[in-house]
Scaffold this motif. Structure first.
Motif, short mmCIF file in Angstrom:
data_model
loop_
_atom_site.label_atom_id
_atom_site.label_comp_id
_atom_site.label_asym_id
_atom_site.label_seq_id
_atom_site.Cartn_x
_atom_site.Cartn_y
_atom_site.Cartn_z
N LEU A 149 78.48 -7.00 -9.79
CA LEU A 149 78.44 -8.46 -9.73
C LEU A 149 77.62 -8.89 -8.53
O LEU A 149 77.77 -8.33 -7.44
CB LEU A 149 79.86 -9.03 -9.64
N PRO A 150 76.76 -9.89 -8.71
CA PRO A 150 75.91 -10.32 -7.60
C PRO A 150 76.70 -11.08 -6.53
O PRO A 150 77.53 -11.92 -6.85
CB PRO A 150 74.88 -11.22 -8.26
N SER A 186 80.92 -14.98 -1.42
CA SER A 186 81.04 -15.40 -2.82
C SER A 186 80.39 -14.37 -3.72
O SER A 186 79.45 -13.68 -3.32
CB SER A 186 80.34 -16.74 -3.06
N PHE A 187 80.87 -14.28 -4.94
CA PHE A 187 80.24 -13.45 -5.96
C PHE A 187 80.34 -14.16 -7.29
O PHE A 187 81.16 -15.06 -7.48
CB PHE A 187 80.85 -12.04 -6.01
N LYS A 188 79.48 -13.76 -8.23
CA LYS A 188 79.40 -14.41 -9.54
C LYS A 188 80.01 -13.51 -10.61
O LYS A 188 79.70 -12.33 -10.69
CB LYS A 188 77.94 -14.72 -9.87
N LEU A 189 80.87 -14.10 -11.43
CA LEU A 189 81.50 -13.37 -12.54
C LEU A 189 80.51 -13.16 -13.69
O LEU A 189 79.51 -13.87 -13.79
CB LEU A 189 82.71 -14.16 -13.05
N PRO A 190 80.83 -12.22 -14.58
CA PRO A 190 79.96 -12.00 -15.74
C PRO A 190 79.89 -13.23 -16.64
O PRO A 190 80.82 -14.05 -16.66
CB PRO A 190 80.66 -10.84 -16.49
N ASP A 191 78.80 -13.33 -17.38
CA ASP A 191 78.64 -14.43 -18.34
C ASP A 191 79.32 -14.13 -19.67
O ASP A 191 79.59 -15.04 -20.45
CB ASP A 191 77.14 -14.70 -18.58
N GLU A 192 79.60 -12.88 -19.92
CA GLU A 192 80.20 -12.46 -21.19
C GLU A 192 81.72 -12.56 -21.12
O GLU A 192 82.35 -12.08 -20.18
CB GLU A 192 79.80 -11.01 -21.50
N ILE A 229 88.49 -5.79 -12.34
CA ILE A 229 87.60 -6.15 -11.24
C ILE A 229 87.90 -5.23 -10.06
O ILE A 229 89.06 -4.92 -9.78
CB ILE A 229 87.73 -7.64 -10.85
N VAL A 230 86.84 -4.77 -9.41
CA VAL A 230 86.95 -3.85 -8.27
C VAL A 230 86.19 -4.45 -7.10
O VAL A 230 84.99 -4.75 -7.22
CB VAL A 230 86.40 -2.45 -8.62
N PHE A 231 86.88 -4.62 -5.99
CA PHE A 231 86.31 -5.20 -4.77
C PHE A 231 86.32 -4.11 -3.71
O PHE A 231 87.39 -3.59 -3.36
CB PHE A 231 87.18 -6.39 -4.34
N ASN A 232 85.15 -3.72 -3.23
CA ASN A 232 85.02 -2.68 -2.20
C ASN A 232 84.59 -3.32 -0.89
O ASN A 232 83.67 -4.14 -0.86
CB ASN A 232 83.98 -1.64 -2.61
N LEU A 233 85.21 -2.86 0.18
CA LEU A 233 84.95 -3.41 1.50
C LEU A 233 84.80 -2.28 2.51
O LEU A 233 85.61 -1.35 2.53
CB LEU A 233 86.13 -4.30 1.90
N LYS A 234 83.76 -2.35 3.31
CA LYS A 234 83.58 -1.40 4.41
C LYS A 234 83.63 -2.21 5.70
O LYS A 234 82.93 -3.20 5.84
CB LYS A 234 82.25 -0.68 4.30
N THR A 235 84.48 -1.80 6.63
CA THR A 235 84.63 -2.54 7.88
C THR A 235 83.57 -2.12 8.89
O THR A 235 82.90 -1.11 8.72
CB THR A 235 86.02 -2.32 8.51
N ASP A 236 83.49 -2.89 9.96
CA ASP A 236 82.59 -2.56 11.06
C ASP A 236 82.95 -1.23 11.71
O ASP A 236 82.13 -0.60 12.35
CB ASP A 236 82.61 -3.67 12.12
N GLN A 237 84.20 -0.81 11.56
CA GLN A 237 84.69 0.43 12.16
C GLN A 237 84.42 1.65 11.27
O GLN A 237 84.81 2.76 11.61
CB GLN A 237 86.20 0.33 12.42
N GLY A 238 83.83 1.44 10.09
CA GLY A 238 83.57 2.54 9.17
C GLY A 238 84.72 2.81 8.22
O GLY A 238 84.71 3.78 7.46
N ASP A 239 85.74 1.97 8.25
CA ASP A 239 86.87 2.11 7.33
C ASP A 239 86.49 1.55 5.96
O ASP A 239 85.62 0.68 5.85
CB ASP A 239 88.09 1.36 7.87
#
Length: 111
Positions: A71-72, A78-84, A90-100
């Motif tokens: 998803l863009p 913010s992110f945009k959901l699919p049009d279909e 839904i999967v949200f991935n996050l990398k912290t400033d600490q490398g976590d």
């Protein structure tokens, strides 16, 4: 404004290992969550309550029939959901400033 909390799927905190979590089947975990009903093509804002993160290291994707669609990210947090329309994990991935790393999942229905 609707606030939603996704389920913690995989957490790898180098700084505090007590929070580490590993989920082998994220699709199964997501299917156990309350379904969220959202509009096709809708832009969603996200917030991260604790910690510091690099916005460039946020990725969001959906799974439908085991097919992955990135998803863009649009604007800041913010992110945009699919049009279909259809049912997605839904999967949200996050990398912290600490490398976590942290991964959160949920079940969405696009209408």
């Amino acid at each position: 404004m609707q606030h939603v909390t996704l389920a913690e799927a995989n957490i790898d905190w180098h700084s505090d290992e007590q929070y580490n979590l590993e989920t082998e089947d994220i699709q199964n975990l997501a299917n156990k969550q309350e379904q969220l009903y959202l509009k096709a093509g809708q832009a969603l804002d996200y917030t991260v309550e604790d910690g510091y993160f690099n916005e460039d290291c946020v990725t969001v994707y959906v799974l439908k029939n085991e097919e992955k669609q990135e998803l863009p990210i649009v604007g800041i947090q913010s992110f945009k959901l699919p049009d279909e329309i259809g049912e997605y994990v839904i999967v949200f991935n996050l990398k912290t400033d600490q490398g976590d790393d942290a991964q959160y999942v949920g079940k969405i229905i696009i209408q």
